[in-house]
Write a protein that holds these residues in place. Structure first.
Motif, short mmCIF file in Angstrom:
data_model
loop_
_atom_site.label_atom_id
_atom_site.label_comp_id
_atom_site.label_asym_id
_atom_site.label_seq_id
_atom_site.Cartn_x
_atom_site.Cartn_y
_atom_site.Cartn_z
N UNK A 1 1.07 -1.06 -0.22
CA UNK A 1 -0.68 0.12 0.10
C UNK A 1 0.89 1.13 -0.30
N UNK A 2 1.23 2.04 -1.01
CA UNK A 2 1.77 3.24 -1.10
C UNK A 2 0.71 4.39 -1.88
N UNK A 3 0.93 5.30 -1.00
CA UNK A 3 0.24 6.93 -1.09
C UNK A 3 1.53 7.60 -1.76
N UNK A 4 0.96 8.99 -2.06
CA UNK A 4 2.04 9.77 -1.99
C UNK A 4 0.85 11.02 -1.35
N UNK A 5 1.72 12.17 -1.59
CA UNK A 5 0.59 13.24 -1.41
C UNK A 5 2.87 14.54 -1.63
N UNK A 6 1.97 16.01 -2.20
CA UNK A 6 2.76 16.78 -2.74
C UNK A 6 2.66 17.71 -1.92
N UNK A 7 4.43 17.84 -1.84
CA UNK A 7 5.06 19.15 -1.49
C UNK A 7 5.58 19.83 -1.97
N UNK A 8 5.50 21.52 -1.32
CA UNK A 8 6.29 21.94 -2.32
C UNK A 8 7.17 22.29 -1.76
N UNK A 9 8.65 23.39 -1.88
CA UNK A 9 9.03 24.32 -0.93
C UNK A 9 10.96 24.68 -1.52
N UNK A 10 11.48 23.87 -2.07
CA UNK A 10 13.13 24.25 -2.86
C UNK A 10 12.25 24.70 -4.74
N UNK A 11 11.42 25.60 -4.80
CA UNK A 11 11.50 25.54 -6.37
C UNK A 11 12.52 25.02 -7.45
N UNK A 12 13.49 25.85 -7.12
CA UNK A 12 14.20 26.09 -8.34
C UNK A 12 16.03 25.21 -6.75
N UNK A 13 16.51 24.45 -8.06
CA UNK A 13 17.64 23.90 -7.49
C UNK A 13 18.54 24.89 -6.20
N UNK A 14 18.20 24.37 -5.38
CA UNK A 14 18.86 25.04 -3.85
C UNK A 14 18.46 26.75 -3.47
N UNK A 15 17.39 26.80 -3.50
CA UNK A 15 16.33 28.11 -3.82
C UNK A 15 15.28 27.95 -2.79
N UNK A 16 14.67 28.46 -2.01
CA UNK A 16 13.27 27.70 -0.98
C UNK A 16 13.01 28.89 -1.38
N UNK A 17 11.33 28.74 -1.81
CA UNK A 17 10.21 29.93 -2.20
C UNK A 17 9.71 29.02 -0.94
N UNK A 18 9.91 30.76 -0.15
CA UNK A 18 9.11 30.16 0.98
C UNK A 18 9.13 29.89 1.90
#
Ligand code: AMP
Length: 220
Positions: free
Chosen positions: A55-72
């Protein structure tokens, strides 16, 4: 140097995932795994196999949009409804760096009334505000690098090159640029394949054996 980038091999991935498997196998028996998309998808799939958890699910997190750069701040993207009430859950990601993504995912999963939740990453940076229950290797803050996982090579090399490629350069010169600016070592044969893929995708222009960025792609 802008910052250090380190290429990760499939052998590294196997070693870290196996280390995590060893820690989990006699201590926690999850009913299901949630992989954090996108970085945790492959490690989650590998653990689903080695721990026999189908049983393998996934949720999507977003943090570092461009390589080595955090988006807030880290955000959860449309997680929907997870049917995990009363289940033992293992959340898997590639790396806890600031730890914000795993913290957010953990909080979200806890709200769905599971029986128990544990977390695992392949790499854990000591500065992270969230410490996973299981991890393959700890990296001190001094050794921080942007880790280029095999599933992110095109995206990362594209972002790195757009920062430093300023003139037409041969394969050898591109290899040196990556080493000089990021201490990044990618075997030339592999790098050539990636650069050829960029040319096919219109991300680089190849003329007389030299690569350059298309006009609009130069980052100041
Ligand atoms: P964080 O919220 O800072 O713990 O990181 C969120 C996600 O960003 C991770 O799951 C990775 O996919 C990516 N990431 C963050 N830091 C790094 C790093 N040093 N090297 C490679 N990927 C990273």
């Amino acid at each position: 140097m802008e910052f250090r980038a380190k290429a990760v091999s499939w052998d590294d991935i196997e070693r870290w995932c196996d280390e995590v498997r060893k820690q989990i196998v006699n201590t926690f028996s999850p009913d299901l795994i949630i992989g954090l998309s996108r970085g945790g998808l492959v490690p989650a799939r590998i653990l689903s196999d080695s721990l026999w958890i189908k049983d393998l699910l996934s949720i999507k997190t977003e943090h570092w949009g461009i390589t080595a750069t955090q988006d807030g701040k880290a955000v959860l993207r449309d997680p929907g409804v997870l049917n995990i009430k009363g289940k033992r859950v293992l959340i898997v990601d590639d790396i806890t760096d600031t730890g914000q993504s795993m913290k957010l995912a953990h909080e979200f999963v806890m709200k769905q009334n599971p029986a128990e939740v544990k977390t695992a990453t392949m790499l854990h940076i000591t500065r992270s505000s969230f410490v996973p229950d299981f991890y393959g290797e700890e990296i001190t803050e001094k050794n921080w690098a942007w880790f280029i996982f095999p599933w992110n090579v095109h995206e990362d090399v594209d972002n790195l090159l757009s920062r430093v490629l300023r003139k037409e350069s041969s394969l050898e010169q591109v290899t040196e640029l990556l080493q000089d600016n990021f201490e990044l070592v990618i075997p030339q044969k592999h790098l050539k394949k990636v650069l050829d893929d960029f040319v096919t995708a219109g991300k680089l222009v190849l003329k007389s054996g030299k690569f350059r960025l298309p006009e609009k792609a130069v980052v100041q």
